[in-house]
Design an enzyme around this catalytic site. Structure first.
Site, PDB file in Angstrom:
ATOM      1  N   HIS A  47      -6.436  36.701 -17.838  1.00 56.43           N
ATOM      2  CA  HIS A  47      -6.278  35.146 -17.979  1.00 56.43           C
ATOM      3  C   HIS A  47      -4.926  34.681 -18.594  1.00 56.43           C
ATOM      4  CE1 HIS A  47     -10.532  34.842 -17.625  1.00 56.43           C
ATOM      5  NE2 HIS A  47     -10.758  35.828 -18.684  1.00 56.43           N
ATOM      6  N   GLN A 157     -14.605  47.195 -21.083  1.00 60.41           N
ATOM      7  CA  GLN A 157     -15.104  46.138 -21.665  1.00 60.41           C
ATOM      8  C   GLN A 157     -16.586  45.867 -21.236  1.00 60.41           C
ATOM      9  OE1 GLN A 157     -11.783  42.998 -20.833  1.00 60.41           O
ATOM     10  NE2 GLN A 157     -12.838  42.361 -23.055  1.00 60.41           N
ATOM     11  N   GLU A 159     -19.200  42.986 -20.747  1.00 53.98           N
ATOM     12  CA  GLU A 159     -19.175  41.772 -20.367  1.00 53.98           C
ATOM     13  C   GLU A 159     -20.228  41.120 -19.549  1.00 53.98           C
ATOM     14  OE1 GLU A 159     -14.725  40.099 -20.284  1.00 53.98           O
ATOM     15  OE2 GLU A 159     -14.697  42.105 -19.014  1.00 53.98           O
ATOM     16  N   ASP A 185     -18.053  35.992 -21.700  1.00 60.10           N
ATOM     17  CA  ASP A 185     -18.533  36.449 -20.505  1.00 60.10           C
ATOM     18  C   ASP A 185     -20.010  37.036 -20.752  1.00 60.10           C
ATOM     19  OD1 ASP A 185     -16.681  35.779 -18.399  1.00 60.10           O
ATOM     20  OD2 ASP A 185     -15.339  37.524 -19.315  1.00 60.10           O
TER      21      ASP A 185
END
Length: 260
Positions: A47, A157, A159, A185
């Site tokens: 991001h 991760q 998510e 997420d």
């Protein structure tokens, strides 16, 4: 400068390792955040606004500030993994890991040939070998190959709710150092975006924590909005790999014009 061994030593003692997050492609900001006392600083390549050309300067700045340079990849592909590692990342955070198969491939792509000795390893997927900034363009090739490249800190991760369903298999990977829950997420995958107080989201978090405790794995998460009390609470509840804040959030919280 902190190193991977020190981070692993904290985890071995059941202590938390706390890092922070970068979205701004500025070496000055990277150094400042590293000097703020964190164990590691993760460059957000998903991001944030980072390009491959600027990564070496960002990682150098993090090292100069005394922290360990990590990268959260945009996606765990061969190209992204190689770009981050060759620029100098010493830890990788793989986004959106939902199965053991995904994690197997990501870790295979991160390691040089000959560093895998577990069932399911695929040498055909290993990291390409070559001179790069990370090994001082060949000058420290052997030292890097047997040191940093072997000891990379690897994080998955969690998510998506599918990852929660497959968590035991994910945690069973012998080369995985920690997991990090992506709360936005994860909640979004449940149709509860940002609703962290919702009973179903809390139940999912409890399932993750319980599975980590049962398997002796290191649970982590991102405290996006800096809050010292939230940090204390998460550590007390068992979180051990924690990203605290984001450079942009720290700036926004302090920069907004006071009311007249």
């Amino acid at each position: 400068m902190k190193n991977i061994s020190e981070i692993r030593a904290l985890l071995a003692q059941d202590k938390a390792t706390v890092g922070t997050w970068l979205q701004l492609p500025s070496a000055d900001v990277a150094e400042l955040m590293a000097r703020a006392g964190y164990d590691w600083v993760a460059v957000d390549m998903e991001h944030g606004s980072f390009g491959r050309q600027g990564l070496p300067d960002i990682f150098r700045a993090i090292e100069c500030g005394g922290a360990v340079p990590f990268a959260r990849l945009a996606e765990a592909t061969k190209q992204n993994i190689k770009a981050a590692l060759e620029a100098g990342a010493q830890g990788l955070i793989f986004p959106m890991i939902e199965s053991r198969e995904q994690l197997d491939k990501a870790i295979d792509l991160s390691l040089y040939p000959g560093l895998e000795d577990w069932p399911g390893a695929n040498p055909a997927e290993n990291r390409g070998v070559g001179y790069c900034r990370a090994n001082v363009f060949g000058k420290n090739f052997d030292e890097y190959r047997t040191g940093t490249a072997k000891d990379l800190f690897l994080v998955a991760q969690i998510e998506h709710i599918r990852a929660v369903e497959n968590l035991e298999a994910i945690l069973s990977h012998p080369r995985l150092d920690a997991i990090m829950v992506g709360p936005y997420d994860l909640s979004g995958s449940m149709g509860l975006t940002g609703q962290f107080d919702h009973p179903k989201f809390k139940e999912a978090m409890e399932r993750i924590n319980a599975c980590c405790q049962r398997m002796g794995a290191r649970m982590g998460l991102h405290i996006v909005q800096p809050d010292p009390e939230a940090l204390k609470t998460q550590i007390a509840s068992g979180a051990r790999f924690i990203a605290y804040g984001i450079d942009t959030v720290f700036l926004w919280q302090s920069a907004e014009r006071p009311a007249r």
